[in-house]
Design an enzyme around this catalytic site. Structure first.
Site, mmCIF file in Angstrom:
data_model
loop_
_atom_site.group_PDB
_atom_site.id
_atom_site.type_symbol
_atom_site.label_atom_id
_atom_site.label_comp_id
_atom_site.label_asym_id
_atom_site.label_seq_id
_atom_site.Cartn_x
_atom_site.Cartn_y
_atom_site.Cartn_z
ATOM 1 N N SER A 1 0.835 -1.209 0.000
ATOM 2 C CA SER A 1 0.000 0.000 0.000
ATOM 3 C C SER A 1 0.875 1.268 0.000
ATOM 4 C CB SER A 1 -0.947 -0.049 1.195
ATOM 5 O OG SER A 1 -1.891 0.967 1.118
ATOM 6 N N ASP B 1 -4.703 8.906 -0.445
ATOM 7 C CA ASP B 1 -4.763 9.293 0.966
ATOM 8 C C ASP B 1 -4.965 10.790 1.138
ATOM 9 O OD1 ASP B 1 -4.351 6.689 1.694
ATOM 10 O OD2 ASP B 1 -2.187 6.927 1.952
ATOM 11 N N HIS C 1 -4.587 1.331 -4.659
ATOM 12 C CA HIS C 1 -5.971 1.008 -4.313
ATOM 13 C C HIS C 1 -6.894 1.468 -5.429
ATOM 14 C CE1 HIS C 1 -4.700 -0.102 -0.322
ATOM 15 N NE2 HIS C 1 -4.057 1.030 -0.231
#
Lengths: 219, 219
Positions: free
Chosen positions: B123, B138, B160
């Site tokens: 990630s 994010d 993601h």
């Protein structure tokens, strides 16, 4: 004392509606009959010409002329002579960087906070109206010199709230279709969807359209 | 010539599975029998103690001791003596800022690129392994001194990937459950889900697990 006046809209286009359609009544009510021209800041999108065209059509249909800052010879001067400012959505990092690059942060703050001209923000334009862009969901496609923003209100807003991934100190989250109206020391939640409020160390709370959010201004 | 070795994982926990469960076989195969200790970098999360505990349990179960850099007296020294490095997920901005704050960018680059120690990222740890964090989803909860990252590969990864909101120059997007294995000039897509590749001016393309992605390394 000059009254600070803000209309902070979650998003420009609500699913199934036209550009700014879901908030056009509030925009007209907010600007009223005294404002004749609105200064538009299209920096959040790459194609500024087309963006200004879209915004101009909408504001003209509401009875206001629209000048786009990207067509002005001197962006700072265009802010200094503005009757009202509208900053539209797009990428929040690109928008904030352009505001810094064009030396507009302090002059927009002066006009809105000291002179009290009406400020309308949508999406990224709402994000930059807060203390910082720390709660944006956008990708950091460019690197602004700071995450500090215009600071018209002493809290953060996430204008596209979907689910609880908040890491910031405290933030108000607007669901799409929401607006926050600030007039001096009074703040009111508007729109058709509820908002969610996050405060450090407290459970998030749900708030209905029409609620008084003034307590957020005096922290 | 030293072989650069990377295992870049989309996410630590795949829905319904345990921590690193979906990629544990690849981790064992990647680290092999020579590596005895892994240096863990937990900077992407705030609670480093608990994070290190979770990672340590998992790596011990796979047969590797784990040292967490936040327990080291000298973080730079701990990198210099590391046999392998694992950077876990969390907030990408917090992670990158901590790498800069602890002066670790150059020394990690040296160990991975020049000395060829194995690097595992998950990630946020995958995001910082690329050229920059411009494609993170994010929130920018802190302000790193740059968006430039470790630059082990000359492209961006969105670890993601959900839907096409790519604004970057070009980026490879890993769906959750994906991995990219890099060994020297060879890159291979692993895992159970497909990846989507974005290149400027071209239509995005879909790629199957097992595909050779080496062309991405030589741009």
């Amino acid at each position: 004392m000059t009254l600070k006046r803000l209309l902070l809209v979650s998003n420009s286009t609500l699913y199934g509606g036209g550009y700014l359609e879901h908030c056009q009544d509030q925009i007209q009510k907010f600007l009223g009959g005294q404002v004749k021209r609105v200064l538009f800041i299209p920096y959040a999108l790459q194609d500024r010409d087309n963006y200004a065209k879209t915004a101009r059509q909408k504001f003209q249909s509401l009875g206001y002329a629209l000048d786009s800052i990207h067509e002005a010879a001197d962006p700072v001067e265009s802010v200094l002579t503005a009757e009202a400012i509208f900053i539209g959505g797009g990428n929040t990092f690109r928008l904030l960087k352009a505001l810094y690059d064009n030396n507009l942060i302090q002059v927009i703050r002066k006009k809105v906070i000291e002179d009290g001209i009406p400020y309308i923000g949508s999406s990224a334009g709402t994000n930059v109206a807060t203390v910082s862009i720390n709660t944006t969901n956008d990708m950091p496609i460019v690197y602004p010199p700071s995450l500090q923003a215009l600071g018209f209100v002493p809290f953060n807003i996430n204008p596209h709230y979907l689910d609880p991934n908040a890491n910031s100190k405290h933030m108000g989250a607007l669901r799409e279709g929401c607006m926050l109206l600030v007039e001096g020391n009074k703040a009111t939640l508007l729109g058709i969807t509820k908002a969610r409020l996050f405060k450090r160390g407290e459970c998030p709370t749900e708030h209905e359209p029409g609620e008084d959010f003034s307590f957020l201004l005096n922290q």
